[in-house]
Motif scaffolding. Sequence first.
Motif, PDB file in Angstrom:
ATOM      1  N   TRP A 105       0.844  -1.187  -0.104  1.00  0.00           N
ATOM      2  CA  TRP A 105      -0.053   0.145  -0.110  1.00  0.00           C
ATOM      3  C   TRP A 105       0.926   1.370  -0.060  1.00  0.00           C
ATOM      4  O   TRP A 105       0.453   2.266   0.306  1.00  0.00           O
ATOM      5  CB  TRP A 105      -0.807   0.073   1.172  1.00  0.00           C
ATOM      6  N   GLY A 106       2.153   1.170  -0.146  1.00  0.00           N
ATOM      7  CA  GLY A 106       2.954   2.215  -0.013  1.00  0.00           C
ATOM      8  C   GLY A 106       2.956   3.403  -1.068  1.00  0.00           C
ATOM      9  O   GLY A 106       2.980   4.713  -0.483  1.00  0.00           O
ATOM     10  N   ALA A 107       2.381   3.161  -2.214  1.00  0.00           N
ATOM     11  CA  ALA A 107       1.978   4.152  -3.106  1.00  0.00           C
ATOM     12  C   ALA A 107       0.867   5.268  -2.345  1.00  0.00           C
ATOM     13  O   ALA A 107       0.955   6.506  -2.576  1.00  0.00           O
ATOM     14  CB  ALA A 107       1.621   3.767  -4.209  1.00  0.00           C
ATOM     15  N   TRP A 108      -0.110   4.602  -1.887  1.00  0.00           N
ATOM     16  CA  TRP A 108      -1.175   5.082  -1.308  1.00  0.00           C
ATOM     17  C   TRP A 108      -0.700   5.959  -0.092  1.00  0.00           C
ATOM     18  O   TRP A 108      -1.132   7.187   0.196  1.00  0.00           O
ATOM     19  CB  TRP A 108      -2.268   4.141  -0.947  1.00  0.00           C
ATOM     20  N   ALA A 109       0.025   5.436   0.666  1.00  0.00           N
ATOM     21  CA  ALA A 109       0.621   6.052   1.884  1.00  0.00           C
ATOM     22  C   ALA A 109       1.401   7.354   1.388  1.00  0.00           C
ATOM     23  O   ALA A 109       1.103   8.486   2.114  1.00  0.00           O
ATOM     24  CB  ALA A 109       1.766   5.100   2.748  1.00  0.00           C
ATOM     25  N   VAL A 110       2.234   7.207   0.292  1.00  0.00           N
ATOM     26  CA  VAL A 110       2.943   8.434   0.016  1.00  0.00           C
ATOM     27  C   VAL A 110       1.830   9.541  -0.690  1.00  0.00           C
ATOM     28  O   VAL A 110       2.056  10.724  -0.362  1.00  0.00           O
ATOM     29  CB  VAL A 110       3.929   8.202  -1.194  1.00  0.00           C
ATOM     30  N   LEU A 111       1.090   8.981  -1.311  1.00  0.00           N
ATOM     31  CA  LEU A 111      -0.064   9.993  -1.827  1.00  0.00           C
ATOM     32  C   LEU A 111      -0.947  10.676  -0.881  1.00  0.00           C
ATOM     33  O   LEU A 111      -1.150  11.921  -0.655  1.00  0.00           O
ATOM     34  CB  LEU A 111      -1.093   9.209  -2.786  1.00  0.00           C
ATOM     35  N   ILE A 112      -1.183   9.914   0.301  1.00  0.00           N
ATOM     36  CA  ILE A 112      -2.099  10.489   1.287  1.00  0.00           C
ATOM     37  C   ILE A 112      -1.538  11.438   2.129  1.00  0.00           C
ATOM     38  O   ILE A 112      -1.921  12.596   2.218  1.00  0.00           O
ATOM     39  CB  ILE A 112      -2.894   9.630   2.078  1.00  0.00           C
ATOM     40  N   ALA A 113      -0.370  11.083   2.483  1.00  0.00           N
ATOM     41  CA  ALA A 113       0.626  11.987   3.342  1.00  0.00           C
ATOM     42  C   ALA A 113       1.023  13.036   2.474  1.00  0.00           C
ATOM     43  O   ALA A 113       1.336  14.124   3.002  1.00  0.00           O
ATOM     44  CB  ALA A 113       1.925  11.137   3.702  1.00  0.00           C
ATOM     45  N   GLY A 114       1.154  12.888   1.107  1.00  0.00           N
ATOM     46  CA  GLY A 114       1.835  14.102   0.294  1.00  0.00           C
ATOM     47  C   GLY A 114       0.725  15.250   0.302  1.00  0.00           C
ATOM     48  O   GLY A 114       1.067  16.337   0.035  1.00  0.00           O
ATOM     49  N   VAL A 115      -0.590  15.052   0.492  1.00  0.00           N
ATOM     50  CA  VAL A 115      -1.554  15.853   0.390  1.00  0.00           C
ATOM     51  C   VAL A 115      -2.208  16.456   1.815  1.00  0.00           C
ATOM     52  O   VAL A 115      -3.003  17.261   1.691  1.00  0.00           O
ATOM     53  CB  VAL A 115      -2.667  15.698  -0.754  1.00  0.00           C
ATOM     54  N   THR A 116      -2.185  15.559   2.532  1.00  0.00           N
ATOM     55  CA  THR A 116      -2.788  15.641   4.010  1.00  0.00           C
ATOM     56  C   THR A 116      -1.719  16.440   4.978  1.00  0.00           C
ATOM     57  O   THR A 116      -0.390  16.396   4.537  1.00  0.00           O
ATOM     58  CB  THR A 116      -3.348  14.503   4.662  1.00  0.00           C
ATOM     59  N   PRO A 117      -2.173  16.665   6.212  1.00  0.00           N
ATOM     60  CA  PRO A 117      -1.353  17.574   7.200  1.00  0.00           C
ATOM     61  C   PRO A 117      -0.378  16.199   7.851  1.00  0.00           C
ATOM     62  O   PRO A 117       0.432  16.697   8.628  1.00  0.00           O
ATOM     63  CB  PRO A 117      -2.284  18.046   8.314  1.00  0.00           C
ATOM     64  N   PHE A 118      -0.576  15.138   7.601  1.00  0.00           N
ATOM     65  CA  PHE A 118       0.342  14.104   7.959  1.00  0.00           C
ATOM     66  C   PHE A 118       1.738  14.467   7.780  1.00  0.00           C
ATOM     67  O   PHE A 118       1.966  14.586   6.606  1.00  0.00           O
ATOM     68  CB  PHE A 118      -0.064  12.687   7.480  1.00  0.00           C
ATOM     69  N   PRO A 119       2.638  14.165   8.675  1.00  0.00           N
ATOM     70  CA  PRO A 119       4.164  14.521   8.525  1.00  0.00           C
ATOM     71  C   PRO A 119       4.711  13.898   7.320  1.00  0.00           C
ATOM     72  O   PRO A 119       4.835  12.559   7.323  1.00  0.00           O
ATOM     73  CB  PRO A 119       4.718  14.283   9.641  1.00  0.00           C
ATOM     74  N   PHE A 120       5.040  14.495   6.139  1.00  0.00           N
ATOM     75  CA  PHE A 120       5.446  13.569   5.022  1.00  0.00           C
ATOM     76  C   PHE A 120       6.911  12.894   5.267  1.00  0.00           C
ATOM     77  O   PHE A 120       7.160  12.097   4.546  1.00  0.00           O
ATOM     78  CB  PHE A 120       5.531  14.772   3.830  1.00  0.00           C
ATOM     79  N   LYS A 121       7.649  13.647   6.105  1.00  0.00           N
ATOM     80  CA  LYS A 121       8.798  13.028   6.377  1.00  0.00           C
ATOM     81  C   LYS A 121       8.639  11.703   7.035  1.00  0.00           C
ATOM     82  O   LYS A 121       9.560  10.859   6.700  1.00  0.00           O
ATOM     83  CB  LYS A 121       9.587  13.952   7.315  1.00  0.00           C
ATOM     84  N   VAL A 122       7.590  11.407   7.633  1.00  0.00           N
ATOM     85  CA  VAL A 122       7.388  10.101   8.389  1.00  0.00           C
ATOM     86  C   VAL A 122       7.580   8.933   7.257  1.00  0.00           C
ATOM     87  O   VAL A 122       8.134   7.879   7.046  1.00  0.00           O
ATOM     88  CB  VAL A 122       6.324   9.892   9.251  1.00  0.00           C
ATOM     89  N   ILE A 123       6.704   9.254   6.294  1.00  0.00           N
ATOM     90  CA  ILE A 123       6.517   8.391   5.052  1.00  0.00           C
ATOM     91  C   ILE A 123       7.808   8.408   4.079  1.00  0.00           C
ATOM     92  O   ILE A 123       7.759   7.251   3.657  1.00  0.00           O
ATOM     93  CB  ILE A 123       5.085   8.842   4.163  1.00  0.00           C
ATOM     94  N   THR A 124       8.410   9.501   4.015  1.00  0.00           N
ATOM     95  CA  THR A 124       9.451   9.319   3.204  1.00  0.00           C
ATOM     96  C   THR A 124      10.631   8.398   3.637  1.00  0.00           C
ATOM     97  O   THR A 124      11.198   7.603   2.796  1.00  0.00           O
ATOM     98  CB  THR A 124      10.104  10.575   2.845  1.00  0.00           C
TER      99      THR A 124
END
Length: 192
Positions: A105-124
């Motif tokens: 599900w990684g692509a979805w995690a990157v997409l969601i974190a990339g547009v929401t307030p979730f800290p993008f650095k955690v996903i990267t």
Amino acid sequence: MIRKLYDWTLGLAETRYALWALAAVSFAESSVFPIPPDILMIPMIIAAPQRAWRIAGVCTLASVLGGLFGYYIGFGLFETVGRPVLEFYGKLEYFDAFKARYNDWGAWAVLIAGVTPFPFKVITITSGATGLSLPVFFASAVIARGLRFFLVAALLWKFGPPIRDFIEKRLGLMFTIFCVLLLGGFALVKYL
């Protein structure tokens, strides 16, 4: 401390080096920095709406490059730092199971974190640590960060200062609701 960092970052928007500062903040936010680039981007676009697309482009490019650096942190430091810690606590087998699920599900995690307030650095960093396909990570990051920053630029370009309050207070919530509905729709289709 966070307030001082926020005020300092906001002050950068008024300097002649604002575009470079935006690039630096966007890069750092995707890998280590706690303040989102929006706080620089928004006043810059309000001050110069004719530069909205250039500002969003710089923000997107720097954010994706910072995401690649975050990916490298997860990929390069996992073996030397992460794995020994997980082994010490007897949790390495749990990470292996998490890694398989995350990469599904990684692509979805990157997409969601990339547009929401979730800290993008955690996903990267997680994407690098789990070995998510680099092309999948890169494509998802470009789409997500481009969508986020160009949408903000478009709203500011079209509506100007009156939309600022909405963007600063509610846009993250709107993106989050959209992602939840999107994932819910996919789950509903999958299980029907």
